[in-house]
Design a protein around this motif. Structure first.
Motif, PDB file in Angstrom:
ATOM      1  N   GLN A  20       3.218   5.099  -5.175  1.00 52.06           N
ATOM      2  CA  GLN A  20       3.373   4.593  -3.791  1.00 52.06           C
ATOM      3  C   GLN A  20       3.589   3.145  -4.108  1.00 52.06           C
ATOM      4  N   THR A  31       9.220   8.585   3.959  1.00 53.14           N
ATOM      5  CA  THR A  31       8.098   8.237   3.057  1.00 53.14           C
ATOM      6  C   THR A  31       8.342   8.696   1.681  1.00 53.14           C
ATOM      7  N   LEU A  32       7.332   8.406   0.652  1.00 51.56           N
ATOM      8  CA  LEU A  32       7.451   8.909  -0.736  1.00 51.56           C
ATOM      9  C   LEU A  32       7.258  10.351  -0.667  1.00 51.56           C
ATOM     10  N   ALA A  33       6.152  10.882   0.258  1.00 52.94           N
ATOM     11  CA  ALA A  33       6.016  12.341   0.137  1.00 52.94           C
ATOM     12  C   ALA A  33       7.288  13.026   0.775  1.00 52.94           C
ATOM     13  N   TRP A  76       7.289   2.732  -5.024  1.00 51.66           N
ATOM     14  CA  TRP A  76       7.983   2.972  -3.916  1.00 51.66           C
ATOM     15  C   TRP A  76       8.021   1.779  -2.758  1.00 51.66           C
ATOM     16  N   GLU A  77       6.947   1.351  -2.490  1.00 50.32           N
ATOM     17  CA  GLU A  77       6.762   0.420  -1.316  1.00 50.32           C
ATOM     18  C   GLU A  77       7.557  -1.054  -1.998  1.00 50.32           C
ATOM     19  N   THR A 112      -0.155   9.360  -7.849  1.00 46.33           N
ATOM     20  CA  THR A 112       0.408   9.449  -6.479  1.00 46.33           C
ATOM     21  C   THR A 112       0.326   7.706  -5.804  1.00 46.33           C
ATOM     22  N   LYS A 113      -0.963   7.169  -6.023  1.00 43.24           N
ATOM     23  CA  LYS A 113      -1.104   6.037  -5.571  1.00 43.24           C
ATOM     24  C   LYS A 113      -0.418   5.106  -6.262  1.00 43.24           C
ATOM     25  N   ASP A 114      -0.238   5.164  -7.640  1.00 38.88           N
ATOM     26  CA  ASP A 114       0.733   4.149  -8.505  1.00 38.88           C
ATOM     27  C   ASP A 114       2.195   4.450  -8.035  1.00 38.88           C
ATOM     28  N   ASP A 146      -4.353  12.362  -7.785  1.00 42.48           N
ATOM     29  CA  ASP A 146      -4.272  11.213  -6.835  1.00 42.48           C
ATOM     30  C   ASP A 146      -3.837   9.718  -7.298  1.00 42.48           C
ATOM     31  N   TYR A 150      14.476   4.337  -3.303  1.00 39.06           N
ATOM     32  CA  TYR A 150      13.918   3.857  -4.410  1.00 39.06           C
ATOM     33  C   TYR A 150      14.838   2.985  -5.029  1.00 39.06           C
TER      34      TYR A 150
END
Length: 222
Positions: free
Chosen positions: A12, A155-157, A15-16, A8-10, A5, A129
């Motif tokens: 994200q 989305t990234l996913a 990505w944003e 994934t948070k980093d 997790d 990206y």
């Protein structure tokens, strides 16, 4: 492969940050930047169909990643894809030599000038990206033109699912951020402010080994 997790948070955050958040608007031309991702051609074709540009340029040779998948060259495969999606062939120009983002911009500019196409604005289509990298490069190399960034709305996913390799996607995000940090000092792109939380996420991902797309021995800051 499922990432922790925290990773994934980093990822994200990176990505944003790479997404410019531009609203598409009508431009003189749309330029689709070559890569392994035919989604760039799909987005460019959709922009054409929506009337966002009267002319399309696809730019790109081949790379290690695309040599087998796109033996005729990235730009030519993009052209074929766009024609399949309804873009008329006479609305497409092909630039088949570029091997990096800077060449994409320089060679596309030269082609348009050679064709006598007046350009005041460009719809710049890339992988999600790489929106910011493409924009920063274009602003440096073609400063008198206004650029609007575009990419597939995903989305990234979703992107991880499309590539099928979560670790590789994070590697690519880390590599893209590194270039934003080091390339301005080398004259390759304009400098852009990177928020501290994005820098911290980048450093954590580097420390955890997401480094296959980094430029070896390059300084990590400008």
């Amino acid at each position: 492969m499922t990432l922790p997790d925290a990773v994934t948070k980093d990822a994200q955050l990176l990505w944003e940050y790479q997404l410019m958040g531009h609203s598409p608007r009508r431009c003189s031309v749309a330029i689709g930047l070559g890569s392994h991702d035919l989604g760039v051609a799909d987005v460019t074709a959709e922009m054409y169909r929506q009337g966002m540009a009267p002319l399309v340029v696809f730019t790109g040779a081949t790379s290690r990643t695309t040599r087998e998948r796109m033996p005729r060259g990235e730009a030519e495969h993009y052209r074929m894809r766009a024609i399949e999606l309804g873009v008329p062939s006479d609305a497409i120009l092909v630039e088949p030599q570029a091997r990096n983002t800077g060449e994409n911009i320089r060679f596309s500019r030269a082609l348009l000038e050679e064709q006598g196409v007046p350009v005041s604005s460009v719809l710049l289509v890339s992988k999600p990206y790489e929106e910011r990298r493409a924009y920063a490069t274009a602003r440096k190399l073609w400063p008198d033109v206004k650029f609007v960034s575009a990419s597939a709305p995903m989305t990234l996913a979703d992107y991880v699912d499309s590539i099928g390799d979560a670790h590789l996607v994070v590697d690519m995000l880390v590599g893209a951020l590194q270039r934003l940090l080091i390339y301005p000092a080398q004259g390759f792109m304009i400098s852009q402010q990177v928020p501290q939380d994005v820098l911290d996420a980048y450093e954590r991902l580097c420390a955890q080994g997401f480094t296959s797309r980094l430029i070896p021995d390059a300084a990590q800051t400008e």
